[in-house]
Motif scaffolding. Structure first.
Motif, mmCIF file in Angstrom:
data_model
loop_
_atom_site.group_PDB
_atom_site.id
_atom_site.type_symbol
_atom_site.label_atom_id
_atom_site.label_comp_id
_atom_site.label_asym_id
_atom_site.label_seq_id
_atom_site.Cartn_x
_atom_site.Cartn_y
_atom_site.Cartn_z
ATOM 1 N N CYS A 116 0.808 -1.231 0.000
ATOM 2 C CA CYS A 116 0.000 0.000 0.000
ATOM 3 C C CYS A 116 0.837 1.276 0.000
ATOM 4 O O CYS A 116 0.346 2.344 -0.370
ATOM 5 C CB CYS A 116 -0.936 0.007 1.204
ATOM 6 S SG CYS A 116 -0.061 0.155 2.783
ATOM 7 N N CYS A 148 -8.734 -2.132 -5.813
ATOM 8 C CA CYS A 148 -7.536 -1.763 -5.053
ATOM 9 C C CYS A 148 -6.642 -2.999 -4.904
ATOM 10 O O CYS A 148 -6.990 -3.945 -4.201
ATOM 11 C CB CYS A 148 -7.950 -1.234 -3.685
ATOM 12 S SG CYS A 148 -6.563 -1.062 -2.556
ATOM 13 N N PRO A 149 -5.485 -3.027 -5.557
ATOM 14 C CA PRO A 149 -4.663 -4.244 -5.528
ATOM 15 C C PRO A 149 -4.079 -4.573 -4.154
ATOM 16 O O PRO A 149 -3.785 -5.738 -3.873
ATOM 17 C CB PRO A 149 -3.551 -3.954 -6.538
ATOM 18 C CG PRO A 149 -3.561 -2.489 -6.764
ATOM 19 C CD PRO A 149 -4.938 -1.999 -6.451
ATOM 20 N N CYS A 152 -0.355 5.196 -6.424
ATOM 21 C CA CYS A 152 -0.342 3.934 -5.722
ATOM 22 C C CYS A 152 0.960 3.179 -5.941
ATOM 23 O O CYS A 152 1.474 3.148 -7.059
ATOM 24 C CB CYS A 152 -1.496 3.155 -6.337
ATOM 25 S SG CYS A 152 -1.772 1.525 -5.760
ATOM 26 N N ALA A 201 0.984 -0.153 -4.850
ATOM 27 C CA ALA A 201 0.500 -1.529 -5.048
ATOM 28 C C ALA A 201 0.257 -1.814 -6.532
ATOM 29 O O ALA A 201 0.363 -2.954 -6.981
ATOM 30 C CB ALA A 201 -0.787 -1.745 -4.252
ATOM 31 N N LYS A 202 -0.064 -0.770 -7.292
ATOM 32 C CA LYS A 202 -0.333 -0.992 -8.719
ATOM 33 C C LYS A 202 0.960 -1.293 -9.482
ATOM 34 O O LYS A 202 0.922 -1.844 -10.575
ATOM 35 C CB LYS A 202 -1.075 0.201 -9.313
ATOM 36 C CG LYS A 202 -2.543 0.224 -8.874
ATOM 37 C CD LYS A 202 -3.366 1.174 -9.694
ATOM 38 C CE LYS A 202 -4.846 0.872 -9.579
ATOM 39 N NZ LYS A 202 -5.543 1.493 -8.485
ATOM 40 N N MET A 257 -11.027 0.301 0.152
ATOM 41 C CA MET A 257 -9.785 0.883 -0.375
ATOM 42 C C MET A 257 -8.735 0.749 0.726
ATOM 43 O O MET A 257 -9.012 1.081 1.882
ATOM 44 C CB MET A 257 -9.983 2.361 -0.713
ATOM 45 C CG MET A 257 -10.866 2.567 -1.909
ATOM 46 S SD MET A 257 -10.168 1.750 -3.351
ATOM 47 C CE MET A 257 -10.912 2.599 -4.626
ATOM 48 N N ALA A 258 -7.556 0.314 0.362
ATOM 49 C CA ALA A 258 -6.537 0.055 1.388
ATOM 50 C C ALA A 258 -6.050 1.323 2.075
ATOM 51 O O ALA A 258 -5.709 1.312 3.258
ATOM 52 C CB ALA A 258 -5.356 -0.683 0.770
ATOM 53 N N GLY A 291 -8.877 6.537 0.724
ATOM 54 C CA GLY A 291 -8.853 6.106 -0.681
ATOM 55 C C GLY A 291 -7.603 6.572 -1.395
ATOM 56 O O GLY A 291 -6.618 7.004 -0.774
ATOM 57 N N CYS A 292 -7.655 6.522 -2.743
ATOM 58 C CA CYS A 292 -6.448 6.765 -3.546
ATOM 59 C C CYS A 292 -5.919 8.194 -3.413
ATOM 60 O O CYS A 292 -4.731 8.429 -3.652
ATOM 61 C CB CYS A 292 -6.727 6.475 -5.009
ATOM 62 S SG CYS A 292 -7.276 4.794 -5.306
ATOM 63 N N GLY A 336 -3.053 7.876 -1.362
ATOM 64 C CA GLY A 336 -2.287 6.678 -1.682
ATOM 65 C C GLY A 336 -0.793 6.804 -1.396
ATOM 66 O O GLY A 336 -0.269 7.902 -1.212
HETATM 67 S S1 SF4 Z 1 -6.415 2.772 -2.033
HETATM 68 FE FE1 SF4 Z 1 -5.769 3.417 -4.082
HETATM 69 S S2 SF4 Z 1 -3.689 4.157 -3.790
HETATM 70 FE FE2 SF4 Z 1 -4.168 2.925 -1.990
HETATM 71 S S3 SF4 Z 1 -3.398 0.882 -2.466
HETATM 72 FE FE3 SF4 Z 1 -5.566 0.958 -3.040
HETATM 73 S S4 SF4 Z 1 -5.567 1.498 -5.210
HETATM 74 FE FE4 SF4 Z 1 -3.545 2.008 -4.389
#
Ligand code: SF4
Ligand code: SF4
Ligand code: SF4
Length: 574
Positions: free
Chosen positions: A194, A301-302, A356, A358-359, A493-494, A498-499, A502
């Motif tokens: 993350c 969200c990966p 991000c 994680a992506k 969302m991790a 949210g992103c 990120g």
């Molecule tokens: S919340 Fe968004 S920025 Fe955070 S790990 Fe998930 S996809 Fe990525």
């Protein structure tokens, strides 16, 4: 109303709620106390000794971030004793620190560097510890440099707050350092990528694994056609890297800047957020109508997907099979776009700009077939723009390239917690009972850790939950498994907020992070853009209509499944 405590900070009278710390009171009195290990809402352990102050009633210096205020207390933050103590703490940190400031990612934006300058430190005052350790390069998304670490523990707190606990202090006394259990590499650990540890780190000990050089090489390669696409949240944060206020939407300048990096096209990832919604809403309706596994979880969200795969494999059937918008775009470009434009997919170099870390890992997963060639963070894009000598603030606003330019506001709000849920509900309401009016599902907005709402759509009650931050996700899972809560659709969302918050977003100093609600300000920029868009629902985008008419047939159809959906694996590390 809470009991109020009256005290003085540097002779300034201030009144704060009982239970406040000296640091809280100092902020209200507009007195700056330096901190390194403290980070609002993340870490508060009082270990770095930077915030030491003198306070009446206390023996010796006390750590302002943990020491509670009391009635009539008088605090002095700027005595010689305080300054000397802070300077010594900094010089001790510097004696171990690998001083690569000239080329460090955080140069100019490093909290240790800033304080060392402010306190006029001698970096060589104490005997230098020159023992060096190899970088941890095991993960495709982060680089860990133990020799730059100052043991502030902010990353440990950030990871613990995610309910992951991949890293922690190892060893004792002088030998203590941060690492994973049994000195495992990060990739072998339970880390989900993350990047919350990176944005928490005050120095350059943690950074993303950059792929900027590969992107420059592709731009310079005459055989390659290079296309960029940018995730919804990047436009709400990129400006921070160019000293614009937090929450400034720089969509037009961002497009203009990328276009000036070379002969590239710039697409809007909001379109595959729209596509995700078409596929996900269809999957949800199918599950509801056919008695499928419920509740359905979002899968965009990966880091969340990896968390489920590793920690809760029993919940895999609950994950939507939709790929993330990043991977949908990769698939779309390497199939539909290449076919339509007569391009050999091998010659198309796809760069995703994401909030991000994680992506970066996601695009290397074997299931994704390498359809995204490079995933770069908002920070890396900012660096490329600076390297290219582009005066970002002076750029005109430019529009995204066709054929993917016209997207809905539903796609844009994907960048904030609750955005995916709201966008899906807009489309589900339209699909199930032809409701054209219902577009604002405000109960799922905002930065509360867990949000719940119930909606009546086509005579059916749909119970939804939205959580951001993996500890909150864990609570949602426990509530579902214990039967305490019943939902139909859950967005996770991790990253907290949210992103927009990120792990690849601009790293801001603690003085800003501790005083502003970044996730709220950045999310507001996206909701503002959504409101201005005439197309609020993903299904209304003419691009979506064309994609289904020309290529995919219907949402959830055979070709969609091939290009836009995926599968999961219990513990992808093994
Ligand atoms: S919340 Fe968004 S920025 Fe955070 S790990 Fe998930 S996809 Fe990525
Ligand atoms: S990337 Fe996330 S899960 Fe991995 S160590 Fe950092 S905070 Fe923990
Ligand atoms: S890696 Fe960074 S955040 Fe973690 S303890 Fe070291 S300096 Fe602090």
């Amino acid at each position: 109303m809470a009991d109020m405590i009256n005290l003085k900070i540097n002779n300034i009278p201030v009144s704060v709620p009982a239970g406040s710390t000296i640091l809280d009171a100092a902020r209200i009195a507009h007195v700056e106390i330096p901190t390194l290990c403290y980070l609002k809402d993340v870490a508060c352990v009082g270990s770095c000794r930077m915030c030491l102050v003198e306070a009446t009633g206390a023996r010796g210096l006390v750590a302002a971030c943990v020491y509670p205020v009391s009635e009539g207390m008088e605090v002095q933050t700027n005595t010689e004793k305080c300054r000397k103590s802070r300077k010594t703490s900094l010089e001790l940190m510097l004696s171990k620190h690998k001083k690569e400031c000239l080329a460090c990612d955080r140069a100019g934006n490093c909290e240790l560097q800033r304080l060392s300058v402010e306190y006029n430190c001698d970096p060589n005052r104490f005997e230098q510890d020159t023992e060096r350790h190899p970088l941890d390069l095991s993960a495709p998304y982060v680089v860990r440099d133990r020799d730059k670490c100052i043991n502030c523990n902010r990353c440990v707190a950030a990871c613990k707050k995610q309910s992951v606990g991949a890293i922690g202090p190892i060893g004792r006394g002088y030998a203590v350092h941060i690492g994973s259990a049994f000195e495992m590499s990060l990739m072998e650990s339970v880390c989900v990528g993350c990047g919350q540890c990176i944005v928490a780190c005050p120095v350059g000990a943690l950074k993303e694994r950059t792929t900027v050089d590969e992107v420059w090489a592709a731009i310079a390669d005459p055989q390659k056609k290079v296309v960029f696409f940018t995730a919804p949240s990047v436009r709400a944060t990129l400006g921070e890297a160019f000293d614009l206020p937090v929450g400034t939407n720089v969509e037009g300048k961002m497009v203009a800047a990328i276009r000036r990096l070379g002969n590239v096209e710039v697409f809007n990832m909001d379109i595959t957020a729209d596509l995700t919604i078409m596929e996900e809403a269809t999957e949800l309706i199918n599950r509801i109508q056919t008695g499928g596994v419920m509740p359905m979880f979002t899968s965009c969200c990966p880091a969340w997907v990896k968390f489920v795969e590793q920690k809760h494999p029993e919940m895999i059937p609950h994950l939507s099979t939709c790929k993330s918008p990043q991977e949908m775009f990769g698939g779309l470009l390497k199939t539909y776009y290449c076919e339509k434009n007569g391009i050999d997919p091998k010659d198309l170099y796809v760069v995703s700009v994401i909030p991000c870390t994680a992506k970066k890992y996601e695009c290397k997963r074997p299931e994704m077939n390498g359809e995204v060639d490079a995933a770069i963070t908002t920070r890396e894009l900012a660096r490329m723009i600076k390297t290219a000598g582009i005066c970002f603030k002076d750029l005109p606003d430019e529009a995204f390239d066709d054929p993917f330019a016209t997207c809905s506001g539903g796609g844009t709000i994907f960048g904030a917690t609750g955005g995916v849920m709201e966008a899906a509900l807009r489309v589900a309401a339209r699909m199930l009972d032809g409701n054209f009016e219902l577009v604002d599902f405000t109960k799922v907005r905002g930065t509360s850790p867990i949000k719940e709402a119930t909606y009546n759509v086509a005579g059916k009650t749909i119970r939804v939950a939205v959580a951001s931050g993996l500890a909150n996700a864990e609570t949602v899972i426990k509530n579902i498994q214990s039967g305490k809560k019943h939902y139909d659709f859950v967005e996770i969302m991790a990253c907290p907020g949210g992103c927009v918050n990120g792990g690849g977003q601009p790293t801001l100093p603690d003085s800003i992070r501790n005083s502003l609600d970044l996730k709220d300000l950045r999310a507001k920029a996206l909701y503002k853009s959504d409101k201005k868009n005439k197309l609020r629902r993903s299904s209304e985008s003419p691009v979506i209509e064309t994609l289904y008419n020309e290529y995919f047939g219907a949402p959830g159809g055979e070709r969609s499944h091939k290009v836009l959906h995926t599968h999961y694996k219990a513990d992808p590390r093994v």
